[in-house]
Design a protein around this motif. Structure first.
Motif, short mmCIF file in Angstrom:
data_model
loop_
_atom_site.label_atom_id
_atom_site.label_comp_id
_atom_site.label_asym_id
_atom_site.label_seq_id
_atom_site.Cartn_x
_atom_site.Cartn_y
_atom_site.Cartn_z
N ARG A 60 0.83 -1.21 0.00
CA ARG A 60 0.00 0.00 0.00
C ARG A 60 0.86 1.27 0.00
NH1 ARG A 60 -4.84 -1.42 4.36
NH2 ARG A 60 -6.30 -2.34 2.84
N GLU B 42 0.77 4.05 -2.85
CA GLU B 42 0.43 5.44 -2.54
C GLU B 42 1.49 6.41 -3.07
OE1 GLU B 42 -0.04 5.49 1.66
OE2 GLU B 42 -1.96 4.40 1.63
N ASP C 228 3.74 5.80 7.43
CA ASP C 228 4.55 6.47 6.41
C ASP C 228 5.51 7.41 7.15
OD1 ASP C 228 5.67 7.66 4.23
OD2 ASP C 228 3.82 8.50 3.42
#
Length: 205
Positions: free
Chosen positions: A102, A106, A179
């Motif tokens: 993911r 992204e 992140d």
């Protein structure tokens, strides 16, 4: 092939093989790897631009999921370190792969190699093994995330070559998030990343 279509003379197969070998050698040299002859290093250099490593550590009732994304030169691009309740280890390994996929999606990364030291998780996701019922929803989410990556491959990696992701999964890791800015990565982790780029393998106790 392109030169042949444009009217130039075709090259002998030995010339083509030599050209391919030269390109691979040049890219491996750019990676500054100690042993450029290994199959894994050749695959990374020839086909992929980004590398995603993930790992899981369980500590009593808690678990840590860690992952690191690097580019071709070994420079860190993104990282994650997430704490979750401890569950079945293979399911957690798949969740770590999901977070890595993911994060790569992204950031719009292409030609991405994902690596996990969980052979079971890798085999299940690659359809080489029946999926445990507890992991069905996680597998579905992983495949959705992988659809967002133009080119990808999921492979098993030795634990000794997965030390950076292991660092991020440990309870001693001082950062947390899905992140993490690369400027916030601990100095100890940066040292591991540099050593890893140079081909150093750390035995994990």
């Amino acid at each position: 092939m392109n030169k042949r279509y444009h009217g130039n003379q075709p090259r002998h197969k030995q010339q083509i093989l030599h050209s391919i070998f030269s390109i691979i050698t040049l890219r491996l040299s750019f990676l500054q790897l100690e042993d450029p002859r290994t199959q894994r290093n050749i695959i990374i250099a020839e086909f992929f631009v980004f590398q995603v490593n993930t790992d899981v550590a369980i500590h009593g009732d808690n678990a840590g999921l860690g992952g690191l994304i690097r580019d071709l030169s070994g420079k860190e691009v993104a990282a994650f370190s997430v704490k979750l309740p401890a569950k079945e280890i293979h399911v957690l390994e798949m969740k770590a792969i999901l977070l890595g996929a993911r994060l790569a999606a992204e950031k719009g990364l292409t030609y991405t190699l994902l690596e996990s030291d969980s052979l079971t998780a890798v085999n299940v996701i690659n359809d080489d093994r029946t999926c445990p019922w507890k992991a069905i929803s996680v597998i579905a989410d992983i495949r959705d995330a992988l659809l967002c990556l133009d080119n990808w491959k999921l492979s098993n990696v030795w634990r000794e070559a997965n030390v950076a992701a292991d660092f991020l999964s440990k309870p001693t890791c001082s950062i947390e998030g899905v992140d993490i800015p690369v400027v916030d990565l601990p100095i100890d982790l940066l040292d591991i990343i540099v050593a890893d780029s140079n081909g150093t393998l750390y035995p994990r106790l």
